[in-house]
Design a protein around this motif. Structure first.
Motif, PDB file in Angstrom:
ATOM      1  N   LEU A   1       0.360  -6.288  -2.080  1.00 45.22           N
ATOM      2  CA  LEU A   1      -0.815  -6.000  -2.918  1.00 45.22           C
ATOM      3  C   LEU A   1      -1.281  -7.254  -3.649  1.00 45.22           C
ATOM      4  O   LEU A   1      -2.464  -7.381  -3.961  1.00 45.22           O
ATOM      5  CB  LEU A   1      -0.498  -4.872  -3.904  1.00 45.22           C
ATOM      6  CG  LEU A   1      -0.214  -3.512  -3.265  1.00 45.22           C
ATOM      7  CD1 LEU A   1       0.050  -2.469  -4.350  1.00 45.22           C
ATOM      8  CD2 LEU A   1      -1.340  -3.059  -2.360  1.00 45.22           C
TER       9      LEU A   1
ATOM     10  N   PRO B   1       1.955  -5.114   7.164  1.00 47.00           N
ATOM     11  CA  PRO B   1       1.182  -5.074   5.915  1.00 47.00           C
ATOM     12  C   PRO B   1       1.300  -6.362   5.094  1.00 47.00           C
ATOM     13  O   PRO B   1       2.285  -7.078   5.195  1.00 47.00           O
ATOM     14  CB  PRO B   1       1.809  -3.903   5.155  1.00 47.00           C
ATOM     15  CG  PRO B   1       3.158  -3.725   5.724  1.00 47.00           C
ATOM     16  CD  PRO B   1       3.113  -4.193   7.144  1.00 47.00           C
ATOM     17  N   GLU B   2       0.274  -6.592   4.287  1.00 43.18           N
ATOM     18  CA  GLU B   2       0.305  -7.683   3.299  1.00 43.18           C
ATOM     19  C   GLU B   2       0.678  -7.071   1.947  1.00 43.18           C
ATOM     20  O   GLU B   2       0.419  -5.895   1.694  1.00 43.18           O
ATOM     21  CB  GLU B   2      -1.092  -8.296   3.146  1.00 43.18           C
ATOM     22  CG  GLU B   2      -1.732  -8.760   4.419  1.00 43.18           C
ATOM     23  CD  GLU B   2      -1.583 -10.253   4.639  1.00 43.18           C
ATOM     24  OE1 GLU B   2      -0.698 -10.832   3.981  1.00 43.18           O
ATOM     25  OE2 GLU B   2      -2.327 -10.799   5.450  1.00 43.18           O
TER      26      GLU B   2
ATOM     27  N   ILE C   1      -3.578  -8.743  -1.310  1.00 42.85           N
ATOM     28  CA  ILE C   1      -4.802  -7.922  -1.230  1.00 42.85           C
ATOM     29  C   ILE C   1      -5.728  -8.247  -2.400  1.00 42.85           C
ATOM     30  O   ILE C   1      -6.941  -8.354  -2.230  1.00 42.85           O
ATOM     31  CB  ILE C   1      -4.419  -6.415  -1.203  1.00 42.85           C
ATOM     32  CG1 ILE C   1      -3.679  -6.071   0.096  1.00 42.85           C
ATOM     33  CG2 ILE C   1      -5.629  -5.507  -1.397  1.00 42.85           C
ATOM     34  CD1 ILE C   1      -4.454  -6.326   1.368  1.00 42.85           C
TER      35      ILE C   1
ATOM     36  N   THR D   1      -0.510   2.606  -8.820  1.00 40.15           N
ATOM     37  CA  THR D   1      -1.874   2.903  -8.379  1.00 40.15           C
ATOM     38  C   THR D   1      -2.880   2.549  -9.466  1.00 40.15           C
ATOM     39  O   THR D   1      -3.880   1.871  -9.216  1.00 40.15           O
ATOM     40  CB  THR D   1      -2.006   4.398  -8.027  1.00 40.15           C
ATOM     41  OG1 THR D   1      -1.181   4.654  -6.887  1.00 40.15           O
ATOM     42  CG2 THR D   1      -3.440   4.770  -7.709  1.00 40.15           C
TER      43      THR D   1
ATOM     44  N   ASP E   1      -7.328 -11.477  -1.654  1.00 39.52           N
ATOM     45  CA  ASP E   1      -8.372 -11.269  -0.641  1.00 39.52           C
ATOM     46  C   ASP E   1      -9.656 -10.720  -1.277  1.00 39.52           C
ATOM     47  O   ASP E   1     -10.756 -11.090  -0.883  1.00 39.52           O
ATOM     48  CB  ASP E   1      -7.887 -10.292   0.438  1.00 39.52           C
ATOM     49  CG  ASP E   1      -6.833 -10.910   1.351  1.00 39.52           C
ATOM     50  OD1 ASP E   1      -6.718 -12.155   1.397  1.00 39.52           O
ATOM     51  OD2 ASP E   1      -6.121 -10.143   2.027  1.00 39.52           O
ATOM     52  N   CYS E   2      -9.491  -9.825  -2.226  1.00 32.67           N
ATOM     53  CA  CYS E   2     -10.674  -9.261  -2.896  1.00 32.67           C
ATOM     54  C   CYS E   2     -11.429 -10.344  -3.670  1.00 32.67           C
ATOM     55  O   CYS E   2     -12.645 -10.438  -3.602  1.00 32.67           O
ATOM     56  CB  CYS E   2     -10.267  -8.121  -3.827  1.00 32.67           C
ATOM     57  SG  CYS E   2      -9.821  -6.624  -2.915  1.00 32.67           S
ATOM     58  N   ARG E   3     -10.685 -11.169  -4.392  1.00 32.59           N
ATOM     59  CA  ARG E   3     -11.325 -12.274  -5.119  1.00 32.59           C
ATOM     60  C   ARG E   3     -12.069 -13.190  -4.156  1.00 32.59           C
ATOM     61  O   ARG E   3     -13.183 -13.625  -4.416  1.00 32.59           O
ATOM     62  CB  ARG E   3     -10.264 -13.137  -5.811  1.00 32.59           C
ATOM     63  CG  ARG E   3      -9.615 -12.474  -6.974  1.00 32.59           C
ATOM     64  CD  ARG E   3      -9.256 -13.543  -8.007  1.00 32.59           C
ATOM     65  NE  ARG E   3      -9.496 -12.928  -9.302  1.00 32.59           N
ATOM     66  CZ  ARG E   3      -9.654 -13.572 -10.432  1.00 32.59           C
ATOM     67  NH1 ARG E   3      -9.645 -14.894 -10.450  1.00 32.59           N
ATOM     68  NH2 ARG E   3      -9.866 -12.922 -11.535  1.00 32.59           N
TER      69      ARG E   3
ATOM     70  N   LEU F   1       1.741   2.973  -3.329  1.00 34.81           N
ATOM     71  CA  LEU F   1       0.702   3.617  -4.139  1.00 34.81           C
ATOM     72  C   LEU F   1       0.688   5.113  -3.848  1.00 34.81           C
ATOM     73  O   LEU F   1       1.313   5.590  -2.896  1.00 34.81           O
ATOM     74  CB  LEU F   1      -0.664   2.998  -3.795  1.00 34.81           C
ATOM     75  CG  LEU F   1      -0.761   1.474  -3.985  1.00 34.81           C
ATOM     76  CD1 LEU F   1      -2.148   0.982  -3.570  1.00 34.81           C
ATOM     77  CD2 LEU F   1      -0.468   1.094  -5.433  1.00 34.81           C
TER      78      LEU F   1
ATOM     79  N   ALA G   1       0.828  -1.202   0.000  1.00 27.95           N
ATOM     80  CA  ALA G   1       0.000   0.000   0.000  1.00 27.95           C
ATOM     81  C   ALA G   1       0.871   1.264   0.000  1.00 27.95           C
ATOM     82  O   ALA G   1       0.529   2.254  -0.646  1.00 27.95           O
ATOM     83  CB  ALA G   1      -0.926  -0.007   1.218  1.00 27.95           C
TER      84      ALA G   1
ATOM     85  N   PHE H   1      -2.997  -1.203 -10.044  1.00 32.25           N
ATOM     86  CA  PHE H   1      -3.693  -1.893  -8.949  1.00 32.25           C
ATOM     87  C   PHE H   1      -5.206  -1.712  -9.096  1.00 32.25           C
ATOM     88  O   PHE H   1      -5.977  -2.671  -8.999  1.00 32.25           O
ATOM     89  CB  PHE H   1      -3.199  -1.356  -7.601  1.00 32.25           C
ATOM     90  CG  PHE H   1      -3.987  -1.880  -6.434  1.00 32.25           C
ATOM     91  CD1 PHE H   1      -3.834  -3.187  -5.998  1.00 32.25           C
ATOM     92  CD2 PHE H   1      -4.905  -1.063  -5.774  1.00 32.25           C
ATOM     93  CE1 PHE H   1      -4.579  -3.681  -4.930  1.00 32.25           C
ATOM     94  CE2 PHE H   1      -5.655  -1.548  -4.704  1.00 32.25           C
ATOM     95  CZ  PHE H   1      -5.484  -2.860  -4.283  1.00 32.25           C
ATOM     96  N   LEU H   2      -5.635  -0.481  -9.356  1.00 36.78           N
ATOM     97  CA  LEU H   2      -7.072  -0.251  -9.520  1.00 36.78           C
ATOM     98  C   LEU H   2      -7.623  -1.017 -10.716  1.00 36.78           C
ATOM     99  O   LEU H   2      -8.739  -1.542 -10.674  1.00 36.78           O
ATOM    100  CB  LEU H   2      -7.366   1.251  -9.652  1.00 36.78           C
ATOM    101  CG  LEU H   2      -7.188   2.068  -8.367  1.00 36.78           C
ATOM    102  CD1 LEU H   2      -7.362   3.565  -8.648  1.00 36.78           C
ATOM    103  CD2 LEU H   2      -8.181   1.628  -7.277  1.00 36.78           C
ATOM    104  N   LEU H   3      -6.826  -1.119 -11.775  1.00 37.05           N
ATOM    105  CA  LEU H   3      -7.302  -1.867 -12.948  1.00 37.05           C
ATOM    106  C   LEU H   3      -7.408  -3.366 -12.653  1.00 37.05           C
ATOM    107  O   LEU H   3      -8.306  -4.036 -13.159  1.00 37.05           O
ATOM    108  CB  LEU H   3      -6.395  -1.616 -14.151  1.00 37.05           C
ATOM    109  CG  LEU H   3      -6.419  -0.178 -14.698  1.00 37.05           C
ATOM    110  CD1 LEU H   3      -5.451  -0.051 -15.870  1.00 37.05           C
ATOM    111  CD2 LEU H   3      -7.818   0.254 -15.105  1.00 37.05           C
ATOM    112  N   GLU H   4      -6.508  -3.876 -11.842  1.00 41.02           N
ATOM    113  CA  GLU H   4      -6.639  -5.294 -11.457  1.00 41.02           C
ATOM    114  C   GLU H   4      -7.927  -5.494 -10.653  1.00 41.02           C
ATOM    115  O   GLU H   4      -8.624  -6.497 -10.815  1.00 41.02           O
ATOM    116  CB  GLU H   4      -5.435  -5.758 -10.621  1.00 41.02           C
ATOM    117  CG  GLU H   4      -4.130  -5.854 -11.399  1.00 41.02           C
ATOM    118  CD  GLU H   4      -4.126  -6.965 -12.456  1.00 41.02           C
ATOM    119  OE1 GLU H   4      -5.017  -7.837 -12.447  1.00 41.02           O
ATOM    120  OE2 GLU H   4      -3.216  -6.955 -13.302  1.00 41.02           O
ATOM    121  N   ILE H   5      -8.224  -4.544  -9.785  1.00 34.36           N
ATOM    122  CA  ILE H   5      -9.480  -4.608  -9.024  1.00 34.36           C
ATOM    123  C   ILE H   5     -10.659  -4.593 -10.009  1.00 34.36           C
ATOM    124  O   ILE H   5     -11.601  -5.384  -9.883  1.00 34.36           O
ATOM    125  CB  ILE H   5      -9.577  -3.404  -8.047  1.00 34.36           C
ATOM    126  CG1 ILE H   5      -8.517  -3.504  -6.937  1.00 34.36           C
ATOM    127  CG2 ILE H   5     -10.983  -3.270  -7.464  1.00 34.36           C
ATOM    128  CD1 ILE H   5      -8.788  -4.548  -5.885  1.00 34.36           C
TER     129      ILE H   5
END
Lengths: 516, 516
Positions: free
Chosen positions: A114, A111-112, A117, A62, A120-122, A52, A49, A65-69
C-alpha cells in the motif's frame, strides 16, 4: 525510488499493537453518533490490499489508507487553485513508458504494498494535467468544482447503477426531477417530456438521431434500414463531428441520402461558439415535418442566464436537446443530458424488455426503472454531483457562473481586437466564451499575404502551444478550420479564472511567440 | 429538519478568527512536505458553495468541507461491511418524492447552506442501497473494493478526459498497457490488437457489431446500410439483450436479414452463467468467414483464473471480446473493455478526424490520442481504478477473488440441490457463480404440477423479494426465462461474502417464504 515524506514509518510495538486493536482507538466524542476519523501515522510498507476490508481487523487500515489518499487529494486540490503551481509537468509518452523515478506503469502478477500504491497515486497526479487550474483553457470542460467533487466522491462510494429504482432509488428520482427542471428551462410546457443522462454529448446526439428515425420510421427497429427510404440528416459545417459519427454508426452513412429526416441546429459550436438561428430552422422543420434537434452540449448552459438565454431563442420548438452540464456549468465529467419533448419515444425506440432486469411484478411502481430507455444496460450515476451543485449554488449560482465567464471572454476580446500582433478569426463580438484569434509574431507582421506567410502562420500556434506545455504555464487550444490556418481558440468555463489569468495568457503567448 | 450530530456549531469569535486566518492553522509537521490535514469542528450553517475555493480565503473551508464529506463516506464504508447494518431502507418513489424528514429532492433558485448539503449527502446514502454489503446479491456488479474506491476518488479529483494524450497522459498510457495485458490473457499473439474502455458492456457489444460491419462492408460508413445486403447477426436466446439493441440502433433491425455477418458467443450468460462452446462456434465462423465476437462481460474475468479459464477455451479465435472488470473482478462501476484482434479497425470504423481535437501537428506522438477510435467524444477515465487494483492485488489477487466466488456458489449449489423445498432450474453444476433455483413453499410442495401451481410458484419469488427489501436484510434477483416461471438467480461477485452469508440468504428465503 522516491518515498514521499509523508509516509512516515513507525515500526514500534506500539504501532503494531494499535493496528491490531483498532476498534478502541477511534476517537468517539459521543457514543450516539458516528465515530469521527483520526489520521494517524501508519506504516503501509507491510500492508497490502488483502489487509483492507473485508479482511478481519481491516477497518482501521482501511480508514487510514483512505485518509492518506484524501491527504494526497486535498493537497492536490489546494495546489490546483494556486497560480504558483504549474498546469502540467509535460513528458513524452516514451518517457512515461520507460518509467519515471519510482513510477512504473507495468502490471504484474504479485501485489504491491500500500505504500507503493500511495506513491503511485501521487505520481499519477504529478504527471497529469491540472484541468482545474485557473490557467487551463484547453477544453470546453475545465475547472474543479468542490461541491461537484464531493458529489463524485459520494457517487463512487455508493457504487451503484441507474438502470433500476430498486438499486438506485434516490439517484433515479434526482435524475427525474433534474431533467424536468431542465425541460422547464428549455420552455416545454410543464416541463413535460423525457430524457436521460448519457455518457457524453456524442451519445446524447446519437440518441436524437435514433429517436427521429423511430418517430418517422418505427419499423427500422425491427426491419433495419432497408425498411426506410435513403434518409438525409442536415447539420452545419461547423457542427460537432458526433452528428456525422452518429450517421455512420446508425447506418445512414456520412454522405448519403435522399429523404430529409432530421436537422441539427447547433447552440454553441465547438470552435467559434456560434449559435444557429433556431427559430428560422424550426420554421423549415415545421413546414417539412422534420425532427429538430438542438445540440446545446456547449451552449445549453446559457439557458440558466437571463442575460444570455436569448441566444437559444426558439429552443422550445426543438424535438430534442443535448445539454452538457459538464461543459459550461462546471459540473465534473461526465454529465450530459439528452432531453426529448415527446413522452414515450425514448422507451419506444430503445426498449427490449429484458425480463431479468425489468420485472413487471416488482412491489414498486416500475415506471421508475429507466434502464430500458437507454442503449446502455448499466449506466453510471452522473446525476448526483449535478443535483448537489444545483442545491448548493441555486439556479442563481449557475447564472453567475455563466455571466462571469462570458464577461471574461468579452474582456479578452476587447483586449486583443485592436492589439498589435493579433487578428480575429471571425468578425464581431463572440456569442459564447470562444475567442478565436491568430497571434502574428513580429517577423510576419509586415509580410504581405502569400502562401509562404500562411504556411508560416500555420506553424505559429502549434509552436507556442508546445512551448507552453513544456514550460507548464498555461494551456489553450488551437486548430485550423476550413481555409483558416491554425488559430487559437480561447474558452472560459472555469469559475476560478480572473482577468489576471487572461492577461497572463496574452503575456505568455507574446513571450513565447515574439521570436518565431 | 434533522441536523446530524456531527455538525457541531461554534460561533465564537475564536472560530470566526480561525476561518479568516486559515493559513496559519494547517498542521504542518515539516516544511518540506505537503501540509497534512486536520479535521476541525466548523460551523457550516453560514457557509455556502461560494465561500469555497476559488473564493478568497476559501482554502480552509474547502478542506474542512471535503473532510466532513470524507467523514460521512468513511463511516458509510465501515457500516457497509458490518452485517448488523441493513442492506437498504426501502421507500416507495412517492414517499421519497414527498420528502423525508429534512430531505427534499426539489431544486431551487437560491443556494442551500453547506450544512444542509452535508445533511443531503448523509440522506442520499441513508435512502440508497448498499451494493457493497456482503448480503447484496442482486446484481452481477457488487462489492466495494477499497483500492478501487480510492482510485475513483482520485479520478474524480483529476477530472479529465480520455480523448487526448495532451490532457490525460498517464491515464492514456495506463489504458494502453492494461488493454495489452488483457489481450495477452485472451491469448492474442504478443497482446497485439486494439481496444478501448467504454461506458458499459452494451456499448462494448455495440462496438463489436460496428467493427464487423466495417470489416466486411466498409462503404456503409459513408453510404449507409443501403450499400450492404440485408445482414444477419446470430446470437443465442440467452445472450444479453444488448446485442439486439445494437442490431436495432445500428440499422440492422432485430428480426431482419439474409447475409450472415456476425456471431456472438456468450461467455457467461446473464441469468444462467452459461458459456457457449467458443471453439465449435469459431469453426463455423472460420468456415463461413464471419466475425466472431465473444461477449465476456460477465465471464471474461474467469480468464484471470488458472482453474476456470478453460471455460473460455477458444476465446483467442474471436475477432473481438467484451470484458467488464466491473462485474466479476469487483472493479467499481463503470469499467468495461472492448478488445479487438485486428489493429486499425477501431479507428477505421469510427474516425472522423475532428481538426479541433486531434491536430496532427502536436509536439508528441499523436498515435496516443485515442478519441477518434471512439463513438464518444469526451470519454470518462475508467481505467485508473482498475489499473490501481491490478497493481495492488496483482493478477494473483484477481485469481483468488474469482476462485473464492466460484467456490461460494458451489457451496450454495451443494447446500440446496437436494434440500427440501428447492428445485434447480437447470441440471448440473453451474459454470459461473449463477445458481438458479425455485424455492417451493410448504403449501405447494405436495401439489401436483398444474397451471394453478405454476401461477402460484410464479408469485413466490416476487413476494419473497419484496419482503426482503422491506425488511432490508438481503437482496437477490429473480426473473422468468422462457417457459420457466419466476425463479431466483443467485450470483456472487463480492469478496466480502462468506459461507455464513449464503446460509443467511437461505434462512431468510425460508423465513419469509414458509407461509406463502
Amino acid at each position: 525510488m522516491k518515498i514521499c515524506g509523508f509516509l512516515q514509518k513507525n515500526n514500534s510495538l506500539d504501532e503494531k499493537g494499535r493496528l491490531a486493536g483498532q476498534k478502541n482507538l477511534l476517537s468517539c466524542d459521543n457514543s450516539d453518533r458516528d465515530a469521527r476519523f483520526r489520521l494517524t501515522e501508519t506504516d503501509f510498507s507491510n500492508l497490502f490490499a488483502r489487509d483492507l476490508l473485508p479482511a478481519k481487523n481491516g477497518e482501521e487500515p482501511t480508514i487510514q489508507f483512505l485518509l492518506e489518499i484524501v491527504d494526497i487529494l486535498t493537497n492536490y486540490v489546494k495546489k490546483t487553485f494556486d497560480r504558483s503551481t504549474k498546469v502540467l509537468d509535460f513528458h513524452h509518452p516514451h518517457q512515461l513508458l520507460e518509467g519515471m523515478e519510482g513510477f512504473n506503469l507495468e502490471l504484474s502478477d504479485q501485489p504491491e504494498s500500500l505504500e507503493q500504491i500511495l506513491v503511485d497515486c501521487r505520481d499519477t497526479l504529478k504527471y497529469g494535467v491540472r484541468t482545474g487550474h485557473p490557467r487551463f483553457f484547453n477544453q470546453l470542460s475545465s475547472g474543479l468544482d468542490i461541491i461537484g467533487l464531493a458529489g463524485e466522491w459520494l457517487t463512487s462510494t455508493a457504487n451503484t447503477n441507474m438502470f433500476t429504482y430498486e438499486i438506485a432509488p434516490v439517484f433515479v428520482l434526482m435524475e427525474q426531477l433534474t431533467l424536468k427542471k431542465m425541460r422547464e428551462m428549455i420552455g416545454w410546457a410543464g416541463g413535460e417530456g423525457d430524457g436521460l443522462f448519457s455518457p457524453g454529448g456524442a451519445i446524447s446526439n446519437m440518441y436524437s438521431v435514433m429517436m427521429a428515425r423511430y418517430k418517422y420510421f418505427p419499423e427500422v427497429k425491427t426491419k433495419g434500414m432497408s425498411a426506410a427510404p435513403r434518409l438525409v440528416l442536415f447539420t452545419s459545417e461547423h457542427s460537432h463531428y458526433s452528428i456525422k459519427k452518429a450517421g455512420a454508426a446508425l447506418g445512414f452513412g456520412t454522405d448519403n441520402g435522399y429523404v430529409p429526416l432530421f436537422v441539427n441546429a447547433t447552440a454553441g459550436s465547438t470552435v467559434y461558439g456560434a449559435f444557429d438561428p433556431i427559430n428560422e430552422i424550426a420554421d423549415i422543420c415545421e413546414k417539412y415535418n422534420l425532427w429538430l434537434h438542438v445540440d446545446g452540449a456547449w451552449g445549453g448552459g446559457l439557458l440558466m442566464s437571463r442575460k444570455h438565454r436569448h441566444k437559444l431563442a426558439g429552443v422550445e420548438r426543438a424535438n430534442s436537446v443535448t445539454w452538457n452540464p459538464h461543459k459550461m456549468m462546471g459540473v465534473p465529467l461526465q454529465c450530459s443530458a439528452i432531453l426529448v419533448r415527446e413522452k414515450g419515444i425514448l422507451a419506444g425506440c430503445n426498449s427490449m424488455c429484458a425480463g431479468y432486469l425489468f420485472q413487471p411484478d416488482k412491489q414498486y411502481d416500475v415506471n421508475y426503472d429507466t434502464g430500458d430507455k437507454a442503449i446502455q444496460c448499466g449506466r453510471h450515476v452522473d446525476i448526483f454531483k449535478f443535483w448537489l451543485m444545483w442545491k448548493a449554488k441555486g439556479t442563481i449560482g449557475f447564472e453567475q457562473h455563466i455571466d462571469k465567464c462570458l464577461d471574461l471572454s468579452q474582456y479578452l476580446y476587447n483586449k486583443i481586437k485592436n492589439r498589435e500582433g493579433y487578428q480575429m478569426v471571425f468578425d464581431g463580438v463572440p456569442q459564447h466564451t470562444n475567442v478565436c484569434f491568430w497571434y502574428i509574431p513580429p517577423s510576419l507582421r509586415s509580410m504581405p499575404d502569400s502562401e509562404e506567410r500562411r504556411e508560416k502562420l500555420h506553424r505559429v500556434a502549434p509552436k507556442i502551444k508546445a512551448m507552453m506545455m513544456e514550460s507548464g504555464t498555461t494551456m489553450v487550444g488551437y486548430q485550423p478550420q476550413g481555409k483558416n490556418v491554425n488559430f487559437f481558440r480561447m474558452v472560459v468555463s472555469n469559475l476560478a479564472v480572473t482577468q489576471s489569468d487572461i492577461d497572463f495568457l496574452i503575456d505568455e503567448i507574446e513571450r513565447l511567440g515574439q521570436d518565431l
